[in-house]
Design an enzyme around this catalytic site. Sequence first.
Site, mmCIF file in Angstrom:
data_model
loop_
_atom_site.group_PDB
_atom_site.id
_atom_site.type_symbol
_atom_site.label_atom_id
_atom_site.label_comp_id
_atom_site.label_asym_id
_atom_site.label_seq_id
_atom_site.Cartn_x
_atom_site.Cartn_y
_atom_site.Cartn_z
ATOM 1 N N GLY A 178 0.826 -1.191 0.000
ATOM 2 C CA GLY A 178 0.000 0.000 0.000
ATOM 3 C C GLY A 178 0.854 1.232 0.000
ATOM 4 O O GLY A 178 2.072 1.175 -0.207
ATOM 5 N N GLY A 179 0.209 2.365 0.235
ATOM 6 C CA GLY A 179 0.924 3.626 0.138
ATOM 7 C C GLY A 179 1.996 3.784 1.204
ATOM 8 O O GLY A 179 2.999 4.454 0.997
ATOM 9 N N MET A 180 1.790 3.151 2.378
ATOM 10 C CA MET A 180 2.753 3.325 3.475
ATOM 11 C C MET A 180 3.798 2.223 3.535
ATOM 12 O O MET A 180 4.803 2.357 4.207
ATOM 13 C CB MET A 180 2.015 3.379 4.813
ATOM 14 C CG MET A 180 1.285 4.679 5.075
ATOM 15 S SD MET A 180 0.626 4.696 6.746
ATOM 16 C CE MET A 180 2.137 4.692 7.702
ATOM 17 N N GLY A 181 3.562 1.099 2.851
ATOM 18 C CA GLY A 181 4.522 0.018 2.939
ATOM 19 C C GLY A 181 3.941 -1.281 2.434
ATOM 20 O O GLY A 181 3.006 -1.293 1.633
ATOM 21 N N VAL A 193 2.961 -5.668 3.295
ATOM 22 C CA VAL A 193 2.539 -6.640 4.297
ATOM 23 C C VAL A 193 3.072 -8.004 3.874
ATOM 24 O O VAL A 193 2.988 -8.391 2.695
ATOM 25 C CB VAL A 193 1.006 -6.687 4.438
ATOM 26 C CG1 VAL A 193 0.611 -7.678 5.533
ATOM 27 C CG2 VAL A 193 0.459 -5.312 4.762
ATOM 28 N N LYS A 207 3.378 -5.882 8.959
ATOM 29 C CA LYS A 207 3.188 -4.686 8.138
ATOM 30 C C LYS A 207 4.433 -3.821 8.313
ATOM 31 O O LYS A 207 4.745 -3.383 9.427
ATOM 32 C CB LYS A 207 1.937 -3.920 8.552
ATOM 33 C CG LYS A 207 1.735 -2.628 7.765
ATOM 34 C CD LYS A 207 0.460 -1.904 8.170
ATOM 35 C CE LYS A 207 -0.753 -2.644 7.676
ATOM 36 N NZ LYS A 207 -2.006 -1.864 7.909
ATOM 37 N N ASP A 233 -11.156 3.324 10.543
ATOM 38 C CA ASP A 233 -11.052 2.978 9.115
ATOM 39 C C ASP A 233 -11.700 1.622 8.857
ATOM 40 O O ASP A 233 -11.135 0.762 8.184
ATOM 41 C CB ASP A 233 -9.594 2.957 8.668
ATOM 42 C CG ASP A 233 -9.466 2.938 7.129
ATOM 43 O OD1 ASP A 233 -10.407 3.403 6.462
ATOM 44 O OD2 ASP A 233 -8.441 2.458 6.637
#
Length: 847
Positions: A21-24, A26, A41, A119
């Site tokens: 994803g945008g942050m890293g 998994v 993650k 979320d």
Amino acid sequence: MPLAPGARLGPYEILAPLGAGGMGEVYTARDTRLDRTVAIKVSRQQFSERFEREARAVAALNHPNVCQIYDVGPDYLVMEYVEGTPIAPVDTPRKLLDIAVQLSDGLAAAHAARIVHRDLKPDNILITREGRVKILDFGLARTEAAFGPDDPTVKVMLTDPGTTLGTIAYMSPEQARGEADLSAQSDQFSLGLVLYELAARKRAFRRGSAVETMTAIIRDEADPLPATVPTPLRWIVERLLAKEPAERYDSTRDLYRELRQVRDRLAESTASGALQALPLKPRRRWLGFALVAFVAAVILLAAASWLWPQPAAPRWSAVQLGGPEIAMYPRLSPDGHLLAFQAMVGGNTQVAVMKPESGNWNVLTQRRDLGFVEFVSWSPDGGTLYFSRRTEVPRGIFSIPFLGGEEHLVLENAGNPAALPDGTLLVVRINQQRRFQLFRFWPETGKLQDLPVEVGGQFRAVQTSRDGTRAVVFGHIVGKGGGRPSLIEVDLAKASARPLVAKGLDYADVRSFAISPDGASVIVAARAKALLRIVRIPLDGHGPIQELFTVTSDVAALDAGADGSLVLNLQDRPMDVMSLAASGGQPQKLVGVPPSPTDRDTVVALPDGRVVTGAGVSGRARLLAVGRGKDATPLINTLEETDEPMTAVAGNRIAFAIGPAPRQTIALANTSNGRIVGRISPGKGSIDSLSTSPDGQTLYFTAGGSVWSVASGGGEVRRICAGDWVVAKPAGATLVVVRAESSQLRLFEVPSAGGAEREIPIDPRFPVGRPNAGSIRGDDQMLVSLAMADSWFTSLGLLDLKSGRFTRLAGDGVSDLVSAAWTRDGQIVYSRVGLVSTMWKFTPDGK
């Protein structure tokens, strides 16, 4: 850069990538210390100290529906590895409700730990092979991507007020507005969006751009859910999607209980017969609260006769009628074209008339100073409506022309009118023995003829046949009271009465009834565990009971139409146990409990700080104990019904009524372990109230219109005086006795050994409700419910027993404050009972 299999992060060995994803990214990994598979993650930036604190808090949350967090590294998060698939639309309401129950259970556990997800969306919810729901990324969601019509995710930051956190398509309105402090109600809205998507197979607020989606979430209402979705679930989703957080659930645990009960009711219904979805009219937001979610949820096929084979009974369909938000006690006009009912207007009931086909309705009465309106009856020609007003006792019977005008007093101190074709009225009055007795009244001459029936409760309707030859009431034949009440048929020409025989029906379960238009049978609504069954009973006593259908809410009243349809008043009375400081201030909710099937709603404070109240558990009366911050739990270790009245007894004991209704046995139990330590069967009839001497050696109770005493260990029962309710004062050997007179309730101080009485002077503007054990403080301050003449709902007041002066403590005008008691530390606990009341028309197939 992405990590390759075999790479190490501390003690964790990377096995394979799971996603990015945008942050890293998994990965699956192996914990080399414990030899278990985990999910990791990995972030593209160092986690902040705040992030680690939040992760540690979530790690302390251990719940089967929440993905467990195991560890936090400088730039990675170690979680439970869940083998499963993201949730998706399901093919049955049962599966949908099972998912909803598990989701709400996991959310409730987190919210109880003061953790908000922020979320919640389908991508963060997995279903395992065993059907277990797992919520992922709890409280830690930080994702980013560009705005766009096909990618509803935006970059968010936890720390900056005015920025949004979460995924746009599943945001709450307060998230979309960029509010900094998000509560559990924000997660509830997101859950509503998830459930909506599972049920409707589309998003509730899908628009052409992210900005338009956010605007729709803030301003627009979602399209109605498909008719195949069970009605109570639709109402729950509507409440979850309320724009204002305060209109959602006070507690996610309450949401979980409500969903679980709907699921269980659905399971019971599908085991009994086929389901038919109810047509649903547009709903007001208020309908979602508390237990109304169960109203008419399921309509069953009528069961075949249990005595001999019969043709299959028809299905019934139902539609909610129009009217105000709270509408009660419908009565069809003689021609069946109009419906009279009680409309809640400004906190008080008034007489209203409706055309069922159009939903147009009109309020006929306006006065607010004479008490609330209750039973309504049409004159045989349909030109006049008779009704009664009451506070704690009947105030009188009134009439008003169908076309409107001034209401006219017909008979004082009477209630429950039923008009007969010859112009006479059947009415209920308090007789000299302080019982509610049936009379026939001639308005032209003022003549009153007593009929040999005592009506079993102030709120029981009087039903008459169309030809005016007979009536049906619920109660006792005069001279034969004290036993189990039943349906009584009254021959009006002979002024005689006989009990109705109804094999297979327990009269203790009867809630309401109506005579069929042909006069051949009685339609009865009766409890059946957690449901209400609607049955037909032949008036002549021959033939079987015919099962019609079942509903999930209480049936407060019903009426039968000539076309075979039935009009039902479905009610729910959600109950909360509340706490209030003696000095006043804001009341605090301790817990919500299922409403009591006996409508008593009493609370008793125990010395250990717990509060005991009556509740309905699977349709049976149970005493529940409530501790601060804890769920209500059964108090008594028995399979028997345990019920109010009750009183705390010295020595960590509690006395209460036990056994089937009408309850004539008193039990004593140890409050520390719930074990029954004694039973007393006085043999004086149904127990109406209970209290105890300060030393716990003597019990005082009322039954059959008298106050009695008996040693708490059993023994001789002694009559003290006449009375309908009794409360022992905490100091001295004095009792406060309440008597129901024809026009008011009167209070007396009576020595516990009997003797000279002192009437307590009370202001007639403040009618007092029934008192409660533990309601008197040492300084003679007594907690009472106040039945004000201008309100249907009761308030909480304080009565000075020496001066008779009242002080109003609390009242909200939308719920009844019924019962109150002092706690050991000088606080006040009381019951708050809400009201949800709607009218429905049920029609069999082919009609």
